[in-house]
Design an enzyme around this catalytic site. Sequence first.
Site, PDB file in Angstrom:
ATOM      1  NE  ARG A 153      -1.908  -1.683   3.517  1.00  0.00           N
ATOM      2  CZ  ARG A 153      -2.112  -2.850   4.157  1.00  0.00           C
ATOM      3  NH1 ARG A 153      -3.169  -3.571   3.885  1.00  0.00           N
ATOM      4  NH2 ARG A 153      -1.265  -3.272   5.070  1.00  0.00           N
ATOM      5  NE  ARG A 231       7.567  -1.678  12.680  1.00  0.00           N
ATOM      6  CZ  ARG A 231       6.717  -0.681  12.423  1.00  0.00           C
ATOM      7  NH1 ARG A 231       7.117   0.388  11.748  1.00  0.00           N
ATOM      8  NH2 ARG A 231       5.466  -0.743  12.833  1.00  0.00           N
ATOM      9  CD  GLU A 260      12.014   3.030  15.865  1.00  0.00           C
ATOM     10  OE1 GLU A 260      10.879   3.213  16.336  1.00  0.00           O
ATOM     11  OE2 GLU A 260      12.224   2.837  14.670  1.00  0.00           O
ATOM     12  CG  HIS A 278       8.786   5.332  14.194  1.00  0.00           C
ATOM     13  ND1 HIS A 278       9.040   4.017  14.538  1.00  0.00           N
ATOM     14  CD2 HIS A 278       7.720   5.287  13.369  1.00  0.00           C
ATOM     15  CE1 HIS A 278       8.152   3.233  13.948  1.00  0.00           C
ATOM     16  NE2 HIS A 278       7.343   3.976  13.234  1.00  0.00           N
TER      17      HIS A 278
HETATM   18  P1  NDP Z   1       1.580  -3.820   2.905  1.00  0.00           P
HETATM   19  O1  NDP Z   1       1.322  -5.121   3.559  1.00  0.00           O
HETATM   20  O2  NDP Z   1       0.565  -3.224   2.014  1.00  0.00           O
HETATM   21  O3  NDP Z   1       2.953  -3.891   2.063  1.00  0.00           O
HETATM   22  C1  NDP Z   1       4.035  -4.645   2.457  1.00  0.00           C
HETATM   23  C2  NDP Z   1       4.845  -5.004   1.216  1.00  0.00           C
HETATM   24  O4  NDP Z   1       6.056  -5.657   1.613  1.00  0.00           O
HETATM   25  C3  NDP Z   1       4.115  -5.924   0.269  1.00  0.00           C
HETATM   26  O5  NDP Z   1       4.284  -5.464  -1.031  1.00  0.00           O
HETATM   27  C4  NDP Z   1       4.819  -7.270   0.443  1.00  0.00           C
HETATM   28  O6  NDP Z   1       4.800  -7.986  -0.777  1.00  0.00           O
HETATM   29  C5  NDP Z   1       6.221  -6.838   0.842  1.00  0.00           C
HETATM   30  N1  NDP Z   1       6.874  -7.838   1.691  1.00  0.00           N
HETATM   31  C6  NDP Z   1       6.401  -8.413   2.804  1.00  0.00           C
HETATM   32  N2  NDP Z   1       7.270  -9.298   3.297  1.00  0.00           N
HETATM   33  C7  NDP Z   1       8.328  -9.295   2.458  1.00  0.00           C
HETATM   34  C8  NDP Z   1       9.542 -10.018   2.426  1.00  0.00           C
HETATM   35  N3  NDP Z   1       9.840 -10.948   3.357  1.00  0.00           N
HETATM   36  N4  NDP Z   1      10.413  -9.762   1.422  1.00  0.00           N
HETATM   37  C9  NDP Z   1      10.117  -8.833   0.480  1.00  0.00           C
HETATM   38  N5  NDP Z   1       8.967  -8.120   0.463  1.00  0.00           N
HETATM   39  C10 NDP Z   1       8.084  -8.347   1.444  1.00  0.00           C
HETATM   40  O7  NDP Z   1       1.932  -2.827   4.104  1.00  0.00           O
HETATM   41  P2  NDP Z   1       1.944  -1.231   4.119  1.00  0.00           P
HETATM   42  O8  NDP Z   1       2.471  -0.741   2.831  1.00  0.00           O
HETATM   43  O9  NDP Z   1       0.655  -0.730   4.588  1.00  0.00           O
HETATM   44  O10 NDP Z   1       3.040  -0.978   5.287  1.00  0.00           O
HETATM   45  C11 NDP Z   1       4.358  -1.472   5.118  1.00  0.00           C
HETATM   46  C12 NDP Z   1       5.183  -1.311   6.367  1.00  0.00           C
HETATM   47  O11 NDP Z   1       5.553   0.043   6.561  1.00  0.00           O
HETATM   48  C13 NDP Z   1       4.506  -1.693   7.686  1.00  0.00           C
HETATM   49  O12 NDP Z   1       4.545  -3.075   7.913  1.00  0.00           O
HETATM   50  C14 NDP Z   1       5.299  -0.920   8.701  1.00  0.00           C
HETATM   51  O13 NDP Z   1       6.341  -1.722   9.219  1.00  0.00           O
HETATM   52  C15 NDP Z   1       5.889   0.238   7.927  1.00  0.00           C
HETATM   53  N6  NDP Z   1       5.335   1.518   8.374  1.00  0.00           N
HETATM   54  C16 NDP Z   1       6.153   2.440   8.977  1.00  0.00           C
HETATM   55  C17 NDP Z   1       5.654   3.632   9.413  1.00  0.00           C
HETATM   56  C18 NDP Z   1       6.528   4.653  10.068  1.00  0.00           C
HETATM   57  O14 NDP Z   1       6.043   5.405  10.899  1.00  0.00           O
HETATM   58  N7  NDP Z   1       7.786   4.747   9.713  1.00  0.00           N
HETATM   59  C19 NDP Z   1       4.234   3.967   9.282  1.00  0.00           C
HETATM   60  C20 NDP Z   1       3.474   2.951   8.601  1.00  0.00           C
HETATM   61  C21 NDP Z   1       4.016   1.785   8.185  1.00  0.00           C
HETATM   62  P3  NDP Z   1       4.803  -9.607  -0.791  1.00  0.00           P
HETATM   63  O15 NDP Z   1       3.711 -10.046   0.124  1.00  0.00           O
HETATM   64  O16 NDP Z   1       4.609  -9.990  -2.211  1.00  0.00           O
HETATM   65  O17 NDP Z   1       6.159 -10.009  -0.294  1.00  0.00           O
END
Ligand code: NDP
Length: 322
Positions: A153, A231, A260, A278
Site C-alpha cells: 500500500r 522497520r 528505538e 519515527h
Molecule cells: P503492505 O502489507 O501493504 O505492504 C508490504 C509489502 O512488503 C508488500 O508489497 C509485500 O509484498 C512486501 N513484503 C512483505 N514481506 C516481504 C519479504 N519478506 N520480502 C520482500 N517483500 C516483502 O503494508 P503497508 O504498505 O501498509 O506498510 C508497510 C510497512 O511500513 C509496515 O509493515 C510498517 O512496518 C511500515 N510503516 C512504517 C511507518 C513509520 O512510521 N515509519 C508507518 C506505517 C508503516 P509480498 O507479500 O509480495 O512479499
Amino acid sequence: DLKTIPILVPGPLNPDTLAELKETFEVIEGHGAPVDGLPAETRERVRGVALAGRFTPADMEALPKLEIVAHFGVGYDGVPADEAARRGIMVTNTPDVLTDEVADTALALLLNTVREFPLAEQHLRAGQWKEAAYPLTERTLRGRRVGILGLGRIGLAIARRVEAFGLTVEYHNRSPRSDVAYSYHPTLLDLAKAVDTLIVVAPGGAETKGAVNAEVLAALGPDGVLVNVGRGTVVDEPALIAALRDGTIAAAGLDVFEREPQVPAELLALPNACLLPHVASASRATRRAMGRLVIDNLAAWFAGEALLSPVPETIGIANPNS
Ligand code: NDP
C-alpha cells in the site's frame, strides 16, 4: 452496551484516541506496567486491548477473557499474530489511513538526504550564510534509479510520487504485482544491483530481519542512497554505519531504527545520515484517523459485525459476539 466492555490500554496511546476510546468503552489504563502485574480481578475482566507497540504471548496468557487486540499502526511486528490466531484472539491494524502521510515522509526524507536541506538550514540558522553560501551538494535526485523494497500500500504511494518526480521505479516483493508496470526483481540483491536509491517500506519481523545487509549496500554503489521508513530491523544497522563511514554508499535517510528510541552514537556522528524520530505518520489528523480505526474495529467486534481491518493471520477467527 459497549460502555460495560473493559478495554485495556497497556501503555501510552495517542491522547485523542484515548479520549475517544473512553467515550465508547470502559477503559483500563496500564500506564506501561507489565500486564501480568495487574490485579487478578482486573486481568480476568479484560476483553479487548488497544495498543501501539509490543504485546507478548505472556500478555495474552495473563488475560484469560481476551478476544481482540486492536493495534494502533499498520506494522504489527510487535504483536505475534500467529500466536493470537492459535488462541482464537483477533488482531486488527490500521492500514490505508496512513498510507499517503507515510509516502509523503519518504519523499521528504529522500530529498533531505540527497540535497542536504536540513544541513543547509542549520548553516542559515547558525549565521554562516553571511560568511559563505552553503556548499553545492554532491548528490542530486535528478537521474536517480529508485528501487522499492515492499511495493505494498505505502510502497505504491511512494512509487507514484517518485514517478511524478520524473524518476524510474523498480521493486522487490516476495511475489510480483500484476497491477503495475514497474520492473520486478526476484531478489533484493538483484534490485540493489539495478538501482542507486533504495527505499525500504517492507514490514519488520523474522522474515525481513537484516535483509538490507553489507552485500546489498555495496550493490547500491558509492552514489547509493538508502531510505528506510519501514522497520529498523530490516536494515543491518552496523553494516549500514560501516557503509556510510567508508563511502560504500553515499548517504542514508532513516525514520526507523533497530532499537528505538535508541539511535547509535555512530549514526548521530555521521553528516551523511538524515535521521527522523519515527514520525512518518505523525500528524495529528493521521494519528487521529488511525485511532478512529482502532475504535471502529473494537466496536465492530463487540457488536458482532464484520471487522474493518483484521490482519491476515487472524481472518476468519470466530466472533463469540456474533
Ligand atoms: P503492505 O502489507 O501493504 O505492504 C508490504 C509489502 O512488503 C508488500 O508489497 C509485500 O509484498 C512486501 N513484503 C512483505 N514481506 C516481504 C519479504 N519478506 N520480502 C520482500 N517483500 C516483502 O503494508 P503497508 O504498505 O501498509 O506498510 C508497510 C510497512 O511500513 C509496515 O509493515 C510498517 O512496518 C511500515 N510503516 C512504517 C511507518 C513509520 O512510521 N515509519 C508507518 C506505517 C508503516 P509480498 O507479500 O509480495 O512479499
